[in-house]
Design an enzyme around this catalytic site. Structure first.
Site, PDB file in Angstrom:
ATOM      1  CG  ASN A  10      -1.912   1.457   1.308  1.00 15.09           C
ATOM      2  OD1 ASN A  10      -1.645   1.763   0.423  1.00 15.09           O
ATOM      3  ND2 ASN A  10      -2.406   1.227   2.848  1.00 15.09           N
ATOM      4  CD1 TRP A  11       4.165   1.111  -2.591  1.00 17.43           C
ATOM      5  CD2 TRP A  11       4.013   1.851  -4.794  1.00 17.43           C
ATOM      6  NE1 TRP A  11       4.810   0.585  -3.310  1.00 17.43           N
ATOM      7  CE2 TRP A  11       4.565   0.856  -4.484  1.00 17.43           C
ATOM      8  CE3 TRP A  11       3.011   2.915  -5.937  1.00 17.43           C
ATOM      9  CZ2 TRP A  11       5.074   0.573  -5.543  1.00 17.43           C
ATOM     10  CZ3 TRP A  11       4.091   2.130  -7.057  1.00 17.43           C
ATOM     11  CH2 TRP A  11       5.088   1.198  -7.218  1.00 17.43           C
ATOM     12  CE  LYS A  12       0.540   3.700   4.692  1.00 11.26           C
ATOM     13  NZ  LYS A  12       0.425   3.494   6.091  1.00 11.26           N
ATOM     14  CG  HIS A  97      -5.629   2.122   5.301  1.00 12.67           C
ATOM     15  ND1 HIS A  97      -5.522   2.867   5.754  1.00 12.67           N
ATOM     16  CD2 HIS A  97      -4.839   0.706   4.505  1.00 12.67           C
ATOM     17  CE1 HIS A  97      -4.417   2.151   5.774  1.00 12.67           C
ATOM     18  NE2 HIS A  97      -3.774   1.294   5.754  1.00 12.67           N
ATOM     19  CD  GLU A  99      -2.887   5.656   6.567  1.00 14.97           C
ATOM     20  OE1 GLU A  99      -2.931   5.769   5.214  1.00 14.97           O
ATOM     21  OE2 GLU A  99      -1.881   4.468   6.960  1.00 14.97           O
ATOM     22  CD  GLU A 173      -3.354  -2.494   7.413  1.00 16.18           C
ATOM     23  OE1 GLU A 173      -2.224  -3.225   6.867  1.00 16.18           O
ATOM     24  OE2 GLU A 173      -4.274  -1.594   6.581  1.00 16.18           O
ATOM     25  N   GLY A 179       2.187   2.291  10.511  1.00 17.95           N
ATOM     26  CA  GLY A 179       3.117   3.045  11.011  1.00 17.95           C
ATOM     27  C   GLY A 179       3.526   3.935  11.880  1.00 17.95           C
ATOM     28  CB  SER A 219       4.999  -1.634  11.575  1.00 21.75           C
ATOM     29  OG  SER A 219       4.912  -0.313  12.549  1.00 21.75           O
ATOM     30  N   GLY A 240       2.946  -0.684   3.850  1.00 23.59           N
ATOM     31  CA  GLY A 240       3.054   0.658   3.628  1.00 23.59           C
ATOM     32  C   GLY A 240       4.100   0.729   3.398  1.00 23.59           C
ATOM     33  N   GLY A 241       4.701   1.293   5.028  1.00 25.16           N
ATOM     34  CA  GLY A 241       5.957   2.086   4.678  1.00 25.16           C
ATOM     35  C   GLY A 241       7.397   1.152   3.870  1.00 25.16           C
TER      36      GLY A 241
HETATM   37  C1  PEP Z   1      -1.032  -0.087   5.652  1.00 25.65           C
HETATM   38  O1  PEP Z   1      -0.839   1.297   5.485  1.00 25.65           O
HETATM   39  O2  PEP Z   1      -2.114  -0.870   5.809  1.00 25.65           O
HETATM   40  C2  PEP Z   1       0.746  -0.374   6.350  1.00 25.65           C
HETATM   41  C3  PEP Z   1       0.368  -1.473   7.221  1.00 25.65           C
HETATM   42  O3  PEP Z   1       1.407   0.962   7.352  1.00 25.65           O
HETATM   43  P1  PEP Z   1       2.392   0.437   7.303  1.00 25.65           P
HETATM   44  O4  PEP Z   1       2.920  -0.901   7.076  1.00 25.65           O
HETATM   45  O5  PEP Z   1       3.169   1.108   7.407  1.00 25.65           O
HETATM   46  O6  PEP Z   1       2.673  -0.131   9.489  1.00 25.65           O
END
Ligand code: PEP
Length: 255
Positions: A10-12, A97, A99, A173, A179, A219, A240-241
């Site tokens: 997930n590149w957000k 999600h 967010e 999640e 994040g 994470s 994500g990151g």
């Molecule tokens: C996400 O955006 O779904 C996520 C899990 O982000 P991160 O891996 O950065 O925690």
């Protein structure tokens, strides 16, 4: 039971079209021999067509939207419809999600409309669920997951729809792990995943529960994926990151 590992990025709100294309061109040769797992990439909408084109014809690689509206078209400024996602060759869409839920105020009923709409347009929804820190500290994790799943998957009759239901992926999640650098331990994640699988059995049936993919997100890095993926009910990850860097994402894919 047929649960292939599923690694999702997930590149957000990161990467321009050029950056997304360069990433995919760099990634594909690195993973050309990886055939035993599926890989999904959800770039921002502006780069989605470029990513969909770049992975077209690569059997185990898919492009995904990070969100969508449930209507096919209409006066919804700033929104993207399921028809538009299908139009550019997208197969998956992330829905609910954290967010979207906590920054943009999406609730379970709204997310449910999107899940139903995705399925009716032949898009596989990746439905995200997860508790906040205060929910966990109040002992409410299972109650939150029950609410999010029963409401998010409301209105999907099992009879005659098993092929559609097979498309659904759940991503657990925990909000406190997204994040933040704080990952749930494999044991904590497994507890939530096995609870989710039991809920899926209650909502649908045991065959669907045995086959549905449940991803962990929060994470995830190359240093913690192996422990997570050893757990029985963790079928993949939503990253994500750590998915923004091609070398790191390659290591995650090849865990
Ligand atoms: C996400 O955006 O779904 C996520 C899990 O982000 P991160 O891996 O950065 O925690």
């Amino acid at each position: 039971m047929d649960r292939r590992p599923f690694i999702a990025a997930n590149w957000k709100m990161y990467k321009t079209i050029g950056e997304a294309e360069a990433f995919i061109m760099d990634l594909l040769p690195r993973i050309k021999d990886v055939k035993d797992r599926d890989i999904m990439i959800a770039p921002p909408f502006t780069a989605l067509q470029a990513v969909a084109n770049a992975v077209k014809g690569i059997e185990q690689c898919f492009a995904a939207g990070q969100n969508m509206h449930f209507e096919q078209n209409g006066a919804f400024t700033g929104e993207i419809s399921p028809v538009m996602l299908r139009d550019i060759g997208v197969d998956y869409v992330i829905l609910g999600h954290s967010e979207r839920r906590h920054i943009f105020g999406e609730d379970d009923a709204f997310i449910n409309k999107k899940v139903l709409s995705a399925l009716s347009h032949d898009l596989a929804p990746v439905l995200c669920v997860g508790e906040r820190l205060e929910d966990r500290e109040a002992g409410m994790t299972e109650e939150v997951l029950r609410q999010q799943l029963t409401k998010g998957l409301n209105g999907i009759a099992v009879e005659g729809n098993s092929d559609l239901i097979k498309k659904i992926i759940i991503a657990y999640e925990p909000v406190w792990a997204i994040g933040t650098g704080k990952t749930a331990t494999p044991e904590m994640a497994e507890d939530a995943h096995s609870f989710i699988r039991k809920l899926i059995e209650e909502i649908f049936n045991s065959t669907i529960a045995e086959n549905i993919l449940i991803l962990y997100g929060g994470s995830v890095k190359s240093s913690n994926i192996t422990g997570l993926m050893k757990e029985e009910d963790i079928d993949g990850v939503l990253v994500g990151g750590a998915s923004l860097d091609v070398e790191h994402f390659e290591r995650i894919i090849k865990f």
